[in-house]
Design an enzyme around this catalytic site. Structure first.
Site, short mmCIF file in Angstrom:
data_model
loop_
_atom_site.label_atom_id
_atom_site.label_comp_id
_atom_site.label_asym_id
_atom_site.label_seq_id
_atom_site.Cartn_x
_atom_site.Cartn_y
_atom_site.Cartn_z
N ASP A 122 0.86 -1.21 -0.26
CA ASP A 122 0.42 -0.07 0.02
C ASP A 122 0.87 1.39 0.00
OD1 ASP A 122 -2.04 1.85 0.74
OD2 ASP A 122 -2.54 0.91 1.98
N ASP A 176 -3.68 2.10 -5.17
CA ASP A 176 -2.95 2.57 -4.76
C ASP A 176 -2.29 1.17 -3.80
OD1 ASP A 176 -4.11 3.39 -2.46
OD2 ASP A 176 -2.64 4.43 -1.21
N GLU A 177 -3.18 0.24 -4.07
CA GLU A 177 -3.07 -0.83 -3.33
C GLU A 177 -3.05 -2.36 -4.18
OE1 GLU A 177 -5.43 -0.25 0.83
OE2 GLU A 177 -6.14 -1.51 -0.89
P1 TTP Z 1 -5.67 5.81 0.89
O1 TTP Z 1 -5.52 4.19 1.44
O2 TTP Z 1 -7.47 5.88 1.94
O3 TTP Z 1 -4.78 6.44 2.15
P2 TTP Z 1 -3.65 6.87 1.74
O4 TTP Z 1 -2.72 6.60 0.66
O5 TTP Z 1 -4.04 8.53 1.15
O6 TTP Z 1 -2.96 7.63 3.14
P3 TTP Z 1 -2.24 5.76 3.48
O7 TTP Z 1 -2.71 5.05 2.74
O8 TTP Z 1 -0.70 5.84 3.58
O9 TTP Z 1 -3.22 6.32 4.49
O10 TTP Z 1 -6.18 6.22 0.04
C1 TTP Z 1 -5.54 5.93 -1.35
C2 TTP Z 1 -6.05 7.18 -2.08
O11 TTP Z 1 -7.50 7.37 -2.59
C3 TTP Z 1 -6.07 8.16 -1.58
O12 TTP Z 1 -4.07 8.87 -1.74
C4 TTP Z 1 -6.46 9.90 -2.13
C5 TTP Z 1 -7.67 8.74 -2.65
N1 TTP Z 1 -8.97 9.18 -2.27
C6 TTP Z 1 -9.55 9.92 -2.63
O13 TTP Z 1 -9.73 10.74 -3.35
N2 TTP Z 1 -10.90 10.47 -1.75
C7 TTP Z 1 -10.85 9.75 -0.29
O14 TTP Z 1 -11.75 10.41 0.04
C8 TTP Z 1 -10.23 8.58 0.24
C9 TTP Z 1 -9.98 7.89 0.99
C10 TTP Z 1 -9.14 8.88 -0.41
CA CA Z 2 -2.31 3.94 0.63
#
Ligand code: TTP
Ligand code: CA
Length: 352
Positions: A8, A107-108
């Protein structure tokens, strides 16, 4: 028994912005979705950890975020296509470590490295290598979870943030499950975990001691079955291959080397494997050398239809070119084939 790695990317959109513009790295970075209604209406898509530490979180209305970040935070309009392209490149790097890869979101990703690792320790080493490679090749920090099923690795990946690795082998899974709160399980949101808490369930194992009918009332059949499988360590949903097909095969050398008697048999093996996966005859073949420092060098030829017998020779000469052009030792080798002509497309060509 499977060895699975979950990857991730940390604070993904905001991290891409930092990578593209290192000058903002020490500031709170906020990626914004402007709704366009008024100048500042919209919400926070995501933010870097510095921004989170001062209270700017995903989903927050922009005016509120701007008030908190005033004067020190950097607000950047979202650019989704760019993040998608960046993601594709990082995923591509990850895909060189296993054929069994499931891209779960931008991103996963999950990869199954059972075939690539003969022991769990090797799977962990591979995880470390992947983490290094995505940082080295893309500047991207990611968090990894490594274990025996997709649920556990995802939880470990979350626990590993930021920029970490967490792993537990088979013998540690029971102990891990005994202390696992149900709210940590993917698919159990805050509403559901509150309902479960009211019913006396805090840990995943608590579900096993309750009347199934009462549980099904709260959870529904599917989620109940899912949680029981996790609690009893029977959950084994496979990594589903979800990735753009590229018919490549990469193999890690037993040790970093330039010794052709060690390298070439594996090149031929990779040719076999790549041809085995392709639905037709390729018109392009590439040899890829992943160097001891994880840098990547490749050579390719294009033209005609390359049958498998000539492919061995071509692949070996491409690998020789790589070795001739570079003084470093090789860590992994890869063969990739492309421009595939299938039997169907030949039929089209001949109008049959
Ligand atoms: P996440 O995996 O929720 O978070 P992240 O990668 O920003 O942070 P981390 O994994 O370090 O906790 O979200 C992945 C991507 O999805 C994020 O970079 C932006 C997008 N996203 C949105 O556009 N809106 C949202 O409400 C969320 C939660 C994420
Ligand atoms: Ca993430």
């Amino acid at each position: 028994m499977s060895f699975i790695i979950f990857i991730d990317f940390d604070y993904f959109y905001a991290q891409v912005e930092e990578i593209m513009n290192p000058a903002i790295r020490d500031k709170p970075v906020v990626v914004c979705v402007y709704s366009g209604r008024t100048e500042n209406s919209g919400a926070v898509a995501t933010s870097n950890y510095l921004a989170r530490s001062i209270g700017i979180k995903s989903g927050m209305p922009l005016p509120q975020a701007m008030k908190i970040g005033q004067g020190r935070a950097v607000f950047i309009p979202i650019r989704r296509d760019f993040y998608q392209e960046f993601s594709d490149r990082v995923m591509n790097t990850i895909s060189t470590y296993s054929d069994k890869m499931e891209i779960a979101s931008i991103d996963e990703a999950y990869i199954d490295v059972t075939e690539e690792s003969s022991t769990f320790q090797e799977a962990v080493e591979l995880g470390k290598e992947i983490k290094e490679a995505i940082f080295r090749e893309h500047g991207m920090k990611a968090s990894l979870g490594i274990s025996i099923n997709k649920v556990i690795v995802k939880i470990l990946g979350d626990m590993a943030k930021p920029d970490g690795i967490k792993y537990i082998d088979e013998s540690q899974v029971d102990g891990f499950l005994n202390n696992l709160e149900v709210k940590k399980i993917p698919g159990v949101g805050t509403i559901l975990s509150t309902k479960l808490k009211d019913a006396g369930i805090v840990y995943i194992k608590d579900i096993l001691n309750k009347d199934p009918r009462a549980m099904i009332d709260i959870l529904g059949n599917a989620k109940y079955t899912y949680l029981v499988e996790i609690a009893e360590n029977r959950y084994n949903k496979p990594v589903e291959e979800r990735i753009r097909k590229n018919f490549g095969r990469y193999i890690t050398l037993p040790e970093n080397t330039r010794d052709e008697s060690m390298i070439m048999p594996l090149v031929r093996k990779a040719v076999d494997s790549a041809y085995g996966k392709a639905p037709g005859i390729p018109g392009e073949i590439s040899a890829i050398g992943i160097m001891e420092d994880l840098d990547i060098v490749s050579r390719s030829v294009t033209g005609g239809r390359i049958n498998k017998n000539s492919a061995y020779e071509i692949a070996e000469s491409l690998m020789e070119k790589i070795l001739d052009s570079d003084q470093r030792k090789l860590r992994r080798i890869g063969i990739r084939i492309g421009k595939i002509t299938t039997n169907e497309s030949l039929d089209d060509f001949f109008g049959t």
